[in-house]
Design an enzyme around this catalytic site. Structure first.
Site, PDB file in Angstrom:
ATOM      1  N   CYS A   1      -8.401  20.558  39.788  1.00  0.00           N
ATOM      2  CA  CYS A   1      -9.282  19.909  40.749  1.00  0.00           C
ATOM      3  C   CYS A   1     -10.750  20.292  40.515  1.00  0.00           C
ATOM      4  O   CYS A   1     -11.430  19.646  39.725  1.00  0.00           O
ATOM      5  CB  CYS A   1      -8.839  20.219  42.178  1.00  0.00           C
ATOM      6  SG  CYS A   1      -9.449  19.034  43.396  1.00  0.00           S
ATOM      7  N   ALA A   2     -11.245  21.325  41.158  1.00  0.00           N
ATOM      8  CA  ALA A   2     -12.619  21.754  40.938  1.00  0.00           C
ATOM      9  C   ALA A   2     -12.850  22.096  39.470  1.00  0.00           C
ATOM     10  O   ALA A   2     -13.913  21.804  38.906  1.00  0.00           O
ATOM     11  CB  ALA A   2     -12.944  22.960  41.813  1.00  0.00           C
TER      12      ALA A   2
END
Length: 464
Positions: free
Chosen positions: A342-343
């Site tokens: 994700c990030a």
């Protein structure tokens, strides 16, 4: 460790009634009273558990039936409670809100039932008095799933009480239907925690203020809750018999531990604790680094792990740290293993909201007005340092960014929405399988991904 696992579940009538404040405050109050407390969060949320960690001084834990399976919930609680006196479990949404409309599967009530643990129901008492009793009566008599026993509600904590008279009215109303009132919490606006597009702001982004907030929440709960009765109820939990969760075995065979550089700091503040434990059990030594300030990777880095967080809120700092980005690029060019969730996927992109990122992957991303949220059945499309082609797992997506330029492949996952059946492809496997990057968050209850990652690093070490 004995077979006795004192456990209390904090459920709510809806989202927004103050479950996080009550659960965090209870953890802080119990810790201040001398108990060793283990916090848990129902579901995949990675923000609320950061507050639990601050309140208890122990690693955050998640209990997610969708990702872990029913049979692993009690083993996870038992493993997390090693060295602890009591578990406090914060629920999700309303008490019976789960995966679907026909039953309470994956809900807070379901977790409590799997643990044979009592529930404290948090209600919002603002603008009501006797009507609260009707709400509580409904929750105590509602069957969450066909054939399931009624929820084991030990008592009620009323939040946002306006006055002592209001507290008396609420208490009399609730106790008139035979349910104990365990606490009446007055409105304290200064204890409110700020929110953002994905929920509360994580502790890592406001550490100084967060310490003050947690201390205040602990005092608030201690002064207005019958802590002794809460402990008495926790002692009535009867977790099912069976072993605790096992995070796996070492792959070292006499070799030195594998050094994994773990991105932390204000932009990258989340990894599931089970993943950390599985990596350590496999033979990893985890060393933190902060991509917003550190100019180089930790010494002897063999794997980079960049988990969840909010790089979109810190994109300028990340973009300006070109020295670290150059270090990461050299690491990738040498065939180093990188895992990004994700990030981390956003950090490995070329551009994030107009800011130049590391450029390791041929993608661009930007903030979106729409939220991507939900569980996914995931099938690995190709071999990587984490998975073999065909491996299957259930993961969770939760992001408000979108990829505006997509790679042609190979993708990390073929995803199936378990409710709509919609099939999509997501994520990137790059650099000959050495980079695995995707939006999908995965919890390694089966420690195979951790063991594969450590083994790949050992194989790479042997070749150099």
């Amino acid at each position: 460790m004995s077979d006795h696992y004192p456990t209390i579940v904090i459920g709510g009538t809806t989202s927004g009634v103050g479950k996080t404040s009550v659960a965090t405050g209870l953890m802080a109050a119990l810790t201040t009273a001398g108990y060793i407390v283990q916090g848990h969060k129902v579901g995949p949320d990675y923000i609320d558990p950061s507050w639990h960690e601050l309140a208890t001084g122990r690693p955050r834990r998640n209990l997610d039936v969708m990702m872990a399976g029913e049979d692993q919930i009690a083993p996870l609680v038992k493993q997390a409670m090693v060295g602890a006196d009591i578990s406090v479990i914060e629920g999700v949404m309303g008490l019976f809100d789960g995966a679907g409309p026909q039953d309470d599967y994956a809900s807070t009530a379901h977790i409590a039932r799997l643990l044979n643990a009592p529930i404290i129901l948090v209600v919002d008492a603002a603008n009501v008095s006797r009507s609260v009793a009707a709400t509580v009566y409904g929750f105590t008599h509602f069957m969450g799933s066909p054939g399931a026993p009624l929820a084991r509600i030990a008592g009620v904590i009323a939040n946002r009480i306006g006055s002592s008279k209001h507290a008396d009215l609420i208490t009399q109303a609730v106790e008139s239907i035979g349910v104990p009132m365990l606490g009446c919490l007055p409105r304290v606006p200064e204890l409110a925690t700020p929110s953002r597009h994905l929920g509360l702001i994580p502790v890592a982004e406001r550490t100084a203020q967060a310490h003050d907030t947690v201390s205040g929440l602990g005092a608030w709960v201690a002064a207005n809750t019958d802590i002794h009765r809460v402990i008495e109820w926790a002692n009535r939990a009867q977790l099912p018999e069976g072993p605790m969760w096992f995070p796996g075995t070492s792959r070292l065979n006499g070799h030195e531990p594998v050094t994994i550089a773990v991105a932390e700091g204000e932009a990258f503040s989340f990894q599931y604790t089970e993943n950390v434990l599985a990596l350590e059990a496999a033979g990893a030594r985890l060393v933190p680094f902060d991509p917003t300030v550190d100019r180089h990777l930790p010494d002897q880095t063999e794997v980079i792990w960049i988990g969840g967080g909010f790089p979109e809120m810190h994109a300028l700092k990340l973009a300006e740290n070109r020295a670290l980005i150059a270090d990461i690029q050299r690491f990738a060019d040498r065939g180093g293993a990188i895992v990004a969730e994700c990030a981390g996927l956003l950090y490995l992109s070329e551009v994030l909201d107009g800011h130049k990122m590391s450029g390791l992957l041929p993608i661009e991303a930007a903030m979106s007005s729409s939220l991507t949220l939900g569980y996914r059945r995931a099938k690995a499309e190709t071999d990587s340092v984490l998975f073999q082609a065909g491996d299957q797992i259930i993961g969770h997506e939760f992001h408000r960014t979108q990829l505006t330029r997509l790679p042609q492949g190979p993708h990390a996952w073929t995803l199936t929405d378990p409710y709509s059946g919609v099939v999509t492809q997501e994520g990137v496997v790059s650099h000959g399988g050495n980079i695995h990057a995707a939006y999908l968050h995965t919890q390694w209850i089966d420690p195979s991904p951790a063991q594969r990652l450590v083994q790949c690093a050992l194989d790479k070490r042997a070749q150099t």
